[in-house]
Design a protein around this motif. Structure first.
Motif, short mmCIF file in Angstrom:
data_model
loop_
_atom_site.label_atom_id
_atom_site.label_comp_id
_atom_site.label_asym_id
_atom_site.label_seq_id
_atom_site.Cartn_x
_atom_site.Cartn_y
_atom_site.Cartn_z
N TYR A 297 -18.36 3.70 37.72
CA TYR A 297 -17.11 3.05 38.13
C TYR A 297 -16.94 3.06 39.66
O TYR A 297 -16.63 2.03 40.27
CB TYR A 297 -15.92 3.77 37.47
CG TYR A 297 -14.61 3.04 37.68
CD1 TYR A 297 -14.18 2.09 36.76
CD2 TYR A 297 -13.82 3.27 38.81
CE1 TYR A 297 -12.98 1.41 36.95
CE2 TYR A 297 -12.63 2.59 39.02
CZ TYR A 297 -12.22 1.66 38.08
OH TYR A 297 -11.05 0.98 38.28
N ALA B 293 -15.52 7.28 34.58
CA ALA B 293 -16.57 6.56 33.86
C ALA B 293 -17.81 6.43 34.73
O ALA B 293 -17.73 6.27 35.95
CB ALA B 293 -16.06 5.19 33.43
N GLY C 61 -6.98 0.84 33.20
CA GLY C 61 -6.45 1.15 31.90
C GLY C 61 -4.97 0.85 31.76
O GLY C 61 -4.43 0.88 30.64
N ILE D 31 -12.29 0.90 31.21
CA ILE D 31 -10.87 0.88 30.88
C ILE D 31 -10.43 2.23 30.32
O ILE D 31 -9.37 2.76 30.67
CB ILE D 31 -10.56 -0.24 29.87
CG1 ILE D 31 -10.76 -1.61 30.54
CG2 ILE D 31 -9.14 -0.11 29.32
CD1 ILE D 31 -10.63 -2.77 29.57
N GLU D 32 -11.26 2.81 29.47
CA GLU D 32 -10.88 4.04 28.79
C GLU D 32 -10.93 5.26 29.71
O GLU D 32 -10.03 6.10 29.70
CB GLU D 32 -11.80 4.26 27.58
CG GLU D 32 -11.43 5.50 26.78
CD GLU D 32 -12.32 5.65 25.55
OE1 GLU D 32 -12.19 6.67 24.86
OE2 GLU D 32 -13.14 4.73 25.29
N HIS D 33 -11.99 5.38 30.50
CA HIS D 33 -12.18 6.60 31.30
C HIS D 33 -11.85 6.41 32.78
O HIS D 33 -11.78 7.39 33.53
CB HIS D 33 -13.62 7.11 31.15
CG HIS D 33 -13.95 7.48 29.74
ND1 HIS D 33 -14.60 6.60 28.87
CD2 HIS D 33 -13.70 8.60 29.02
CE1 HIS D 33 -14.77 7.18 27.69
NE2 HIS D 33 -14.22 8.41 27.75
N MET E 155 -5.04 -6.02 30.78
CA MET E 155 -5.49 -4.65 30.98
C MET E 155 -6.27 -4.59 32.28
O MET E 155 -7.18 -5.39 32.52
CB MET E 155 -6.39 -4.22 29.81
CG MET E 155 -6.81 -2.76 29.87
SD MET E 155 -5.48 -1.65 29.37
CE MET E 155 -5.49 -1.94 27.59
N ASP F 250 -15.25 -1.75 28.53
CA ASP F 250 -14.38 -0.90 27.71
C ASP F 250 -14.42 0.54 28.17
O ASP F 250 -13.39 1.24 28.15
CB ASP F 250 -14.79 -1.01 26.24
CG ASP F 250 -14.50 -2.39 25.67
OD1 ASP F 250 -13.57 -3.06 26.19
OD2 ASP F 250 -15.18 -2.80 24.72
N ASP F 251 -15.61 1.02 28.60
CA ASP F 251 -15.73 2.39 29.10
C ASP F 251 -14.94 2.57 30.39
O ASP F 251 -14.28 3.60 30.59
CB ASP F 251 -17.21 2.71 29.34
CG ASP F 251 -17.41 4.19 29.67
OD1 ASP F 251 -16.76 5.04 29.04
OD2 ASP F 251 -18.22 4.48 30.59
N LYS G 281 -1.59 -1.46 31.60
CA LYS G 281 -1.24 -2.80 31.16
C LYS G 281 -0.14 -3.36 32.06
O LYS G 281 0.78 -2.64 32.43
CB LYS G 281 -0.74 -2.79 29.72
CG LYS G 281 -1.81 -2.51 28.68
CD LYS G 281 -1.23 -2.62 27.28
CE LYS G 281 -2.30 -2.37 26.22
NZ LYS G 281 -1.74 -2.49 24.84
#
Length: 727
Positions: A282, A279, A329, A273-275, A313, A270-271, A331
């Motif tokens: 990454y 991140a 991140g 995907i978000e950042h 995602m 999730d991190d 889609k």
């Protein structure tokens, strides 16, 4: 057994030259096309030319050998040897049926080759490799068909391959036909003998006897057997290897995917995907994933997706060759190939490999779930292998299978065909052909009292039988002995018949010639016109042959027929009134129309003689008489009569007679004119070249016209002196 030219060193060199030359003609144009960036293949010119010169066997060798040689560096090309064999067989068949002699029929040859090379090749490529749409020589055409015409990928590529191959095979066929014209006739004849192909002189009578040939039956049985066995063995072998190949690539993709699941920290999905790139960990994880992909060289795409209810995602999407990865991140919509597996993906379960064909190509996809510490699937690692890679691997195996099986099969078929042809069919054909000819002539001798039988041909047939020297201790050997004995006895009988028949034949010829002279005598202005034109016709024909023109037609026998036929060219004048025939002044239009009709009437009279004779005597030369009588007033430019024929539509005999007839009319003295001088007569003749006369005949005639004129002058002077003395 019989001894054939194939065993001689000179024949071996001829065959070697044919094979090497054919192979070079396959390689050199193809290399030039590549060097100049031409959208063509040009790789079967030698195959087509070899088929025209030597037939099926050498053409198959040349065609398949090229693919075998190319297969050393690129095994995939060996597969297309099957297409080369089909083109070789087609070329030999088309040449045998005379399709290379007509521009219209050449179109049939070209389109057939295009269907084989482009159409069938395209289908084979599709089933074995898939279409790499937008690549290769036909790519621009395929894209145009797809984008502009709206055709499907398969249809667009299929039609594009055929279109490109039409242009390719047009150049190939035209080049092969062009080169064929420069091959010496002596070399063609030698190859015909070596490969025992039918020559024009052996057609007709022989063909009727072998329409249901033993060789054909052997070939059909062998081909059916080999096709059935080959198809079955290839299908089984390919299926087994396909299963093994899928398992192997599944293991490779699974190994890469499994390694990637270890490299990706499930707790940070999730991190990531978000950042995205910012991140923690990454970039390091992405670097590890890239190293994993490099370790598994067959892998084309490696990515990590999180499956949502309406889309996926992106977590990681590594850049591929020319295709940048999607940012984390983002889609993306489901590919249609996912739909059957979505319930399992949403549930986080293992799924079977997926085969997809989308904008990224034809892919073999393996997915492995990434599970967190609680055992829940939080994402999937996807590893894609290009199906082309899988199919190429399968094709290499399939190619080897085809090469080994069909290569050996073709070799065995060719060897068996040659053995059957040389040891069984050839001697049987020779014997049966000789018997047929002898029996036919014997029947004519006994039933029709024909005195014009050709003993030379019969003796040649007998000599051929004797020279066969078949020593088989089997049915063929026994048949040979019986046929030889019968042939010698028949020849002796026919020799006795010939002595009597010659006398009758001479009498018949004298009657016909006297009839022609009687008709000619009605025209008081022509004198000994028929005798002189006959001499001119013979002289012109001999000079044409000496100049290398119409060599295949102007044989000794044909020239002899021309001379015998020439005196009958004006026989139709018997239907013209004496008032018109001997009119000293200019003819009226109506009278000239009647005079012109002597060509038609002459043809009718001679045709009636031939029909009424019904083979009672040798009337072969009368066929030339018919052509001369009907067409000696036709003109090269089509302005003559009676049918306004032009150019080579006019029979050669009539074209020769036209020159001889006009020349004699010009230099001869008539009751209404004096004979023209040589210079004036030749000026008229040469001016008429390309208009009235065949220019080639006029050109050869100029080489002998002065000699003929001088001889005519001497003879006329002697005759005039004799007549004056008598007076």
């Amino acid at each position: 057994m019989r001894k054939f030219d194939f065993g001689k060193k000179s024949s071996f060199r001829s065959v070697l030259l044919l094979l090497v030359g054919g192979l070079l003609l396959n390689v050199i144009p193809a290399k030039l096309a590549i060097a100049f960036g031409l959208p063509l293949f040009l790789d079967c010119t030698g195959t087509v030319l070899t088929a025209m010169l030597g037939g099926y066997l050498p053409a198959i060798i040349v065609g398949f050998l090229l693919n075998a040689i190319n297969g050393v560096s690129d095994p995939v090309t060996t597969y297309y040897g099957v297409l080369s064999i089909l083109i070789a067989i087609g070329a030999a068949l088309f040449y045998q049926k005379g399709f290379f002699k007509s521009a219209f029929r050449l179109l049939v040859v070209i389109f057939t080759f295009a269907i084989i090379g482009g159409g069938l090749g395209s289908v084979f490529t599709y089933f074995l490799f898939g279409f790499n749409f937008g690549e290769g020589i036909s790519a621009p055409v395929a894209i145009a068909f797809h984008d502009v015409m709206g055709f499907s990928l398969f249809k667009a590529q299929f039609l594009a391959d055929i279109v490109i191959d039409v242009f390719d095979k047009t150049i190939v066929v035209v080049l092969a036909v062009f080169l064929f014209r420069f091959v010496p006739e002596s070399y063609r004849d030698k190859l015909n003998k070596i490969f025992m192909r039918k020559t024009p002189s052996s057609r007709g009578l022989g063909n009727a006897m072998v329409s249901n040939s033993l060789l054909r039956k052997v070939v059909i049985v062998m081909i059916i057997t080999e096709v059935l066995l080959g198809t079955l063995a290839s299908a089984i072998g390919f299926y087994l290897y396909h299963e093994k190949s899928i398992r192997n690539f599944t293991d490779i993709a699974s190994g890469a995917a499994q390694a990637a699941t270890v490299a990706v920290d499930a707790e940070k999905i999730d991190d990531f995907i978000e950042h995205g790139y910012s991140a923690e960990g990454y970039e390091r994880t992405k670097w590890v994933l890239e190293r994993i992909r490099e370790s598994f060289s067959q892998t084309k795409f490696l990515y990590v997706y999180k499956f949502l209810e309406d889309s996926v995602m992106v977590v990681f999407d590594l850049d591929a060759e020319g295709i940048p990865g999607v940012e984390p991140g983002k889609k993306i919509k489901f590919d249609p190939s996912y739909e059957p597996y979505l319930p399992q993906l949403w549930a986080g379960e293992e799924i079977e490999p997926i085969i997809s064909n989308d904008i990224y190509g034809w892919l073999f996809m393996v997915y492995k779930p990434i599970r967190n510490r609680a055992g829940k699937t939080v994402a999937y690692v996807g590893v894609d292998i290009a199906m082309a890679t899988i199919k190429t691997d399968e094709a290499i195996f399939f190619i080897k299978l085809l090469s080994l099986f069909f290569g050996l099969s073709i070799l065995i078929i060719c060897v068996v065909i040659e053995l059957v042809k040389r040891r069984v069919v050839a001697p049987l054909n020779d014997m049966s052909l000789a018997v047929f000819r002898i029996a036919t002539n014997t029947m004519l001798a006994s039933e029709l009292d024909d005195e014009n039988m050709n003993l030379d041909k019969i003796k040649t047939s007998v000599d051929k039988l004797v020279n066969l020297k078949i020593c088989n201790h089997d049915e063929i050997g026994k048949l040979y002995e019986d046929v030889s004995t019968m042939s010698r006895d028949t020849y002796n009988f026919m020799w006795k018949v010939q002595v009597q028949s010659q006398r009758i034949q001479r009498m018949q010829e004298i009657i016909i010639m006297e009839f022609a002279e009687m008709v000619e005598a009605r025209d008081k202005s022509t004198g000994d016109h028929i005798k002189k034109t006959a001499e001119y016709v013979e002289a012109i024909a001999l000079q044409l042959r000496a100049d290398g023109k119409f060599k295949r037609v102007l044989t000794n026998a044909y020239i002899h027929k021309l001379k015998r036929a020439a005196p009958l060219h004006d026989i139709g004048k018997i239907a013209v009134s004496d008032l018109i025939l001997n009119k000293s002044g200019k003819l009226t239009d109506e009278e000239f129309a009647i005079m012109k009709n002597h060509t038609v009437e002459g043809g009718k009279i001679l045709k009636k003689i031939v029909e009424d004779a019904e083979g009672a005597f040798d009337a072969d030369y009368l066929n030339e008489s018919i052509e001369m009588a009907c067409y000696h007033h036709e003109k090269w430019d089509g302005s003559g009569y009676p049918n306004h024929l032009k150019g080579e539509e006019i029979p050669l005999s009539a074209r020769i007679m036209a020159v001889a007839d006009v020349f004699d009319a010009l230099i001869a003295e008539r009751i209404y004119k004096k004979g023209f001088s040589y210079e004036k007569a030749m000026a008229i003749i040469t001016e008429g070249a390309g208009k009235h006369f065949d220019p080639e005949i006029v050109e050869s005639f100029t080489h002998i016209s002065k000699k003929l004129y001088d001889e005519r002058t001497v003879i006329d002077a002697a005759q005039n002196a004799g007549n004056a003395k008598i007076a």
